[in-house]
Design an enzyme around this catalytic site. Structure first.
Site, PDB file in Angstrom:
ATOM      1  N   CYS A 147       0.082 -41.272 -12.062  1.00 34.83           N
ATOM      2  CA  CYS A 147       0.590 -42.108 -10.977  1.00 34.83           C
ATOM      3  C   CYS A 147       0.135 -41.589  -9.611  1.00 34.83           C
ATOM      4  O   CYS A 147       0.025 -42.366  -8.656  1.00 34.83           O
ATOM      5  CB  CYS A 147       2.122 -42.153 -11.008  1.00 34.83           C
ATOM      6  SG  CYS A 147       2.815 -42.744 -12.571  1.00 34.83           S
TER       7      CYS A 147
ATOM      8  N   ASP B 112       4.346  -8.119  12.818  1.00 35.97           N
ATOM      9  CA  ASP B 112       4.531  -8.025  14.260  1.00 35.97           C
ATOM     10  C   ASP B 112       5.768  -7.154  14.494  1.00 35.97           C
ATOM     11  O   ASP B 112       6.549  -6.931  13.569  1.00 35.97           O
ATOM     12  CB  ASP B 112       4.718  -9.426  14.837  1.00 35.97           C
ATOM     13  CG  ASP B 112       5.114  -9.386  16.302  1.00 35.97           C
ATOM     14  OD1 ASP B 112       4.447  -8.682  17.078  1.00 35.97           O
ATOM     15  OD2 ASP B 112       6.103 -10.054  16.663  1.00 35.97           O
TER      16      ASP B 112
END
Length: 727
Positions: free
Chosen positions: A45, A446
Site C-alpha cells: 500500500c 557540548d
C-alpha cells in the site's frame, strides 16, 4: 554590571518544544494534510499511495504511516482534504480527514469493533457448518448428503460475503485501479473455495468445502484482528501525547466564566485551571500558586512550582491550587500539539530496511499469482484434470505466500521503539535515527546547556574568610547578573548575612562598588578591581588595599550527566567534549566527568569541523548539543540529540529531542536502538524463513487453504510480537 564569566551560550532551562520538522536538517512543514487510510494494511500500500499522489499538482511529498494507517501529504498550500480524498479513492483507498491535534483512538476503536463483529459472525457460522459437516464425514450420502451441503451453503455463502467484506472491498478497489494488493489473493482464495463447493453441491459431489471457506474466513479475520491489537499495544508517542490533549477550557471574561473549546482560545485569553485538571494551553501564570506535574511530558518525577510569572504547558497537571493562566499558545500552536506533530513526522520516515521491505512486497505480488496459477496448471496436468484438487492447491498458495509479515517487519519495530523511548522522555524526529544510533562508536558533547544546565554555582566558598563572603554578599545583592545571583544563593545557603555596605553604585560593564568600614570595596571584572584575569569563570572582590579575592564558578551539572558518561565509557565508546567556553572551565568539567578528549573556545564552524574530522577517521559520531553554535555540528554528525531546552535551530538539526532535564535516558536510547536493529533483522529472517518453508509445502499440495490461513496469520502476529520484545 559585567562580572567576569566564560564565553559560551547559556541554554534556557525551561522545556520548549520545536515545531515539527520533516527530518534531519529539514525545515518545518507549513502546509500539510493528514488523512486516515483504514485500508492501508500492508507494505504494498505504501508505494501505491505515495507514488500515486506524487504527480498531483501542488503535492510536494506523500508519506504513509503503515502502523497508524495515516497518509501525510505536504503541499504548496493549494490543496485541501476535499481535493485529496477523491484522488485517494481513485487509488482504491477510503480516506478520512484527520487533525493531528485531535489524534485519538476513535478510528482504531471503530476498526476493532468492526473486525470483532465480523469475526463473531464467522465463528458462529463456522461452528454450525462444522456440525453439519459431521454428518457428511460420518458417511451420509445421496439426498441426505446433498441436503446438508445445501444447508451449509445457505449459512456459509452469506457469512463469507459479510465477514470477508474487508478483504473483498480492498481487493476490488485495487482491481478497479489496476493494482493487485495483498487482499487480492485472499479474496481469490475465498471465492475459489466457495465456488467449487457450490459446484459440488449442485452436481451431487461427495465433497464440498463450505466448512473450509468459513473457517478460512474466520482465521483470516482472527489474524487481522490480532495484528490490529498488537499494533495498538505498540502505541506511538504521538498517540500518547494525544491522550494529554484537553478538549475544553474555562475562559475568564468580564461577565464571568465560560466553557469553550480549546481551539477557540486566543493568545491573551485568561483561563482557569482547577486542581487535578490538565492545563489546556501554553501560558503564563498570572494568579495563584500550585505544583505542576510534568512527568508525562518531561519524565521528571518531582512536581514543579507554579507561581505568577511561571510558564506552564498544555498537558501538564495542576496538582494543588487553582491557577489563572494567560494563554500564549493554544490548539495547533501549543507545545503539546507541536510535540505530537514532531513524533508523527518521525514515524512516517523509513529506513533502508523499510525500503527493502517495500521493494520485496512490490515484487512479491506478481510472484504470488505466478506461483498460484503455475501450481493450478501443473496439478491440472498431473491429476488429469482434477479441477477441485488443483484449485485447492492454487488457493492455498495464494494465501500462504501473502507477505503481510514482511510488510510489518519494520513499522512494528519503529512504532514500538518510539513508544518505549517516549516513555523515557525522548522524541524521535527521524525514522532512520534508530538505525544510525545503533552504529555509534563516538560521542561528542557540548558543555553549557548540555552536560551542564548553564546555571553557575560557586566553588569552595568555605575556603574564604567570613568578612569577604559577607561583603561579597552585600555587593552581589545589588546586581541581577547570573554570577552575582549564584554568589548570593551560595552565601545565603551558608547562613551568612550581608555586611553593611553604603554608597553602592553599579559601573556598567565592570561591576559594583561601595563603602564598608571606610574602605572602598569592589566586586566585578578582575582588571577593574586590580587583579589578573584567569582562565576560569570567576568574579573578583577587593576590599581597600587588601589582596584581591577570586570567587570561582562552575556550571551545575545536568542531572544524569555523570551517570551517562560513566555508562558510555563502560561500553567502550570514545567520548569528546567540545565547547566554546574557556579552557579552565572545559578542562575542569572534562576531568570531573572523566571525558578524556576536550577542546575549548571552539567556534561553531570549528565544532562542525571537529565532528567532520572524526567522521573522516571512520568514526560514527553521536553529537549531543543545544546551542545555536552547535547546529552545524549536530547536522554534521551521523546522529544527534538535543535537549528540549535547546534553541529551535538546534532542535531542527537534531534527530532526537530529550524532553526532560535528565541525560540518563540517552543511554537507554542507545540500548533500544541496538535492540531495534536486531529485531528488524530478526523479523526479516522470520519472514524469509516462513516463506522458504511454507511455499514448497503449499506447492506440493500438503497445505489446505485452512492450514495456509493459519500459517499466514501466525507469521504476521509473530513478527509483531517480536517487535514488542523491546525493553
Amino acid at each position: 554590571m559585567s562580572l567576569t564569566e566564560a564565553p559560551g551560550s547559556l541554554g534556557c532551562i525551561g522545556c520548549v518544544t520545536a515545531p515539527a520538522a520533516q527530518g534531519k536538517g529539514e525545515a518545518a512543514a507549513e502546509n500539510e494534510i493528514v488523512l486516515a487510510v483504514p485500508g492501508a494494511d500492508c507494505a504494498a500500500c505504501i508505494p501505491q499511495l505515495e507514488e500515486g499522489l506524487a504527480p498531483l499538482p501542488g503535492v510536494r511529498e506523500a508519506r504513509v504511516n503503515l502502523s497508524l494507517r495515516r497518509l501525510r501529504v505536504r503541499h504548496d498550500g493549494s490543496l485541501a482534504p476535499e481535493d485529496l480524498i477523491p484522488e485517494v479513492a481513485k487509488l482504491g483507498y477510503e480516506a478520512l480527514p484527520l487533525d493531528l491535534v485531535a489524534l485519538s483512538g476513535t478510528e482504531n476503536d471503530r476498526i476493532g469493533r468492526d473486525l470483532v463483529m465480523r469475526l463473531g459472525v464467522a465463528f458462529f457460522a463456522m461452528m454450525n457448518v462444522m456440525l453439519l459437516s459431521v454428518a457428511v464425514w460420518s458417511g451420509a450420502d445421496d439426498a441426505t448428503r446433498d441436503m446438508f451441503h445445501f444447508i451449509s451453503g445457505a449459512i456459509a455463502i452469506p457469512t463469507v460475503l459479510f465477514s470477508g467484506k474487508p478483504f473483498f472491498r480492498s481487493a476490488w478497489a485495487g482491481v478497479k485501479r489496476g493494482r493487485l494488493g495483498m487482499d487480492f489473493p485472499i479474496s481469490l482464495a475465498l471465492v475459489l473455495a466457495s465456488s467449487i463447493s457450490v459446484y459440488e453441491s449442485f452436481h451431487g459431489g461427495h465433497h464440498a468445502y463450505f466448512d473450509a471457506a468459513v473457517m478460512l474466513t474466520f482465521f483470516l479475520l482472527g489474524g487481522r484482528y490480532l495484528d490490529h491489537m498488537t499494533r495498538a499495544a505498540a502505541r506511538s508517542a504521538a498517540q500518547e501525547l494525544a491522550a494529554l490533549e484537553v478538549p475544553r477550557a474555562i475562559r475568564l471574561t468580564a461577565e464571568g466564566q465560560e466553557t469553550v473549546a480549546v481551539a477557540d482560545l486566543a493568545v491573551g485569553d485568561l483561563i482557569s485551571v482547577r486542581p487535578g485538571a490538565r492545563v489546556p494551553a501554553d501560558g503564563v501564570v498570572t494568579d495563584g500558586e500550585s505544583e505542576i506535574d510534568r512527568s508525562l511530558l518531561t519524565g521528571e518525577s518531582l512536581p514543579a512550582r507554579a507561581a505568577p510569572g511561571e510558564t506552564v504547558s498544555a498537558g501538564e497537571v495542576n496538582l494543588t491550587g487553582p491557577l489563572t493562566v494567560r494563554v500564549t499558545a493554544a490548539g495547533k500552536d501549543s507545545s503539546l500539539a507541536r510535540m505530537a506533530a514532531l513524533v508523527a513526522v518521525a514515524e512516517e520516515a523509513r529506513s533502508r530496511y523499510t525500503s527493502l521491505a517495500d521493494r520485496a512486497a512490490r515484487a512479491y505480488s506478481p510472484l504470488v499469482h505466478t506461483l498460484s496459477f503455475s501450481a493450478f496448471a501443473f496439478w491440472m496436468w498431473k491429476t488429469g484434470g482434477d479441477a477441485r484438487f488443483a484449485i485447492n492447491i492454487s488457493a492455498a498458495t495464494l494465501i500462504i505466500t501473502c507477505p503481510c509479515a514482511l510488510g510489518l517487519a519494520v513499522p512494528a519495530v519503529v512504532t514500538a521503539a518510539s513508544g518505549k523511548l517516549f516513555k523515557k522522555g525522548l522524541l524521535i524526529k527521524s525514522g532512520t535515527a534508530l538505525e544510525r544510533l545503533a552504529q555509534v562508536d563516538t560521542v561528542v558533547f557540548d558543555k553549557t546547556g548540555t552536560l551542564t544546565l548553564g546555571a553557575p554555582e560557586p566553588l569552595d566558598l568555605d575556603a574564604h574568610e567570613a568578612d569577604d563572603l559577607r561583603v561579597a554578599l552585600a555587593l552581589a545583592l545589588g546586581s541581577s547578573h547570573p554570577l552575582a545571583q549564584a554568589l548570593v544563593k551560595g552565601t545565603q545557603a551558608m547562613g551568612l548575612r550581608p555586611a553593611h555596605v553604603t554608597e553602592m553604585r553599579e559601573v556598567p560593564g565592570h561591576g559594583i562598588e561601595g563603602v564598608w568600614q571606610d574602605q572602598r570595596v569592589r566586586l566585578g571584572r578582575a582588571d577593574w578591581v586590580g587583579a589578573e584575569a584567569g582562565d576560569v569563570t570567576a568574579t573578583t572582590l577587593r576590599i581597600g588595599g587588601n589582596a584581591p579575592v577570586t570567587f570561582a564558578f562552575a556550571d551545575s551539572l545536568r542531572p544524569g550527566a555523570e551517570t551517562l558518561v560513566q555508562a558510555l565509557a563502560g561500553q567502550g565508546l570514545d567520548l569528546h567534549l567540545v565547547s566554546g567556553d574557556v579552557p579552565g572551565a572545559v578542562e575542569g568539567l572534562a576531568r570531573r566527568l572523566g571525558i578524556p578528549a576536550w577542546t575549548a573556545q571552539a567556534k561553531p564552524e570549528e565544532k562542525a569541523a571537529y565532528v567532520k574530522a572524526l567522521a573522516r577517521q571512520g568514526r560514527r559520531v553521536l553529537m549531543v548539543g543545544d546551542g545555536l553554535n552547535d547546529t552545524a555540528a549536530l547536522a554534521e554528525a551521523l546522529v544527534s540529540i538535543s535537549p528540549a531546552s535547546a534553541l529551535d535551530a538546534a532542535r531542527a538539526a537534531s534527530d532526537i529531542v530529550l524532553m526532560g532535564r535528565d541525560l540518563a535516558p540517552v543511554e537507554d536510547a542507545l540500548r533500544i536502538a541496538r535492540q531495534s536493529v536486531r529485531r528488524i533483522r530478526e523479523n526479516f529472517y522470520l519472514s524469509a524463513g516462513y516463506n522458504v518453508v511454507s511455499v514448497p509445502i503449499a506447492l506440493i499440495g500438503l497445505a489446505t487453504p485452512l492450514l495456509a490461513a493459519l500459517a499466514m496469520s501466525i507469521s504476521s502476529v509473530t513478527v509483531t510480537l517480536n517487535a514488542l520484545r523491546l525493553k
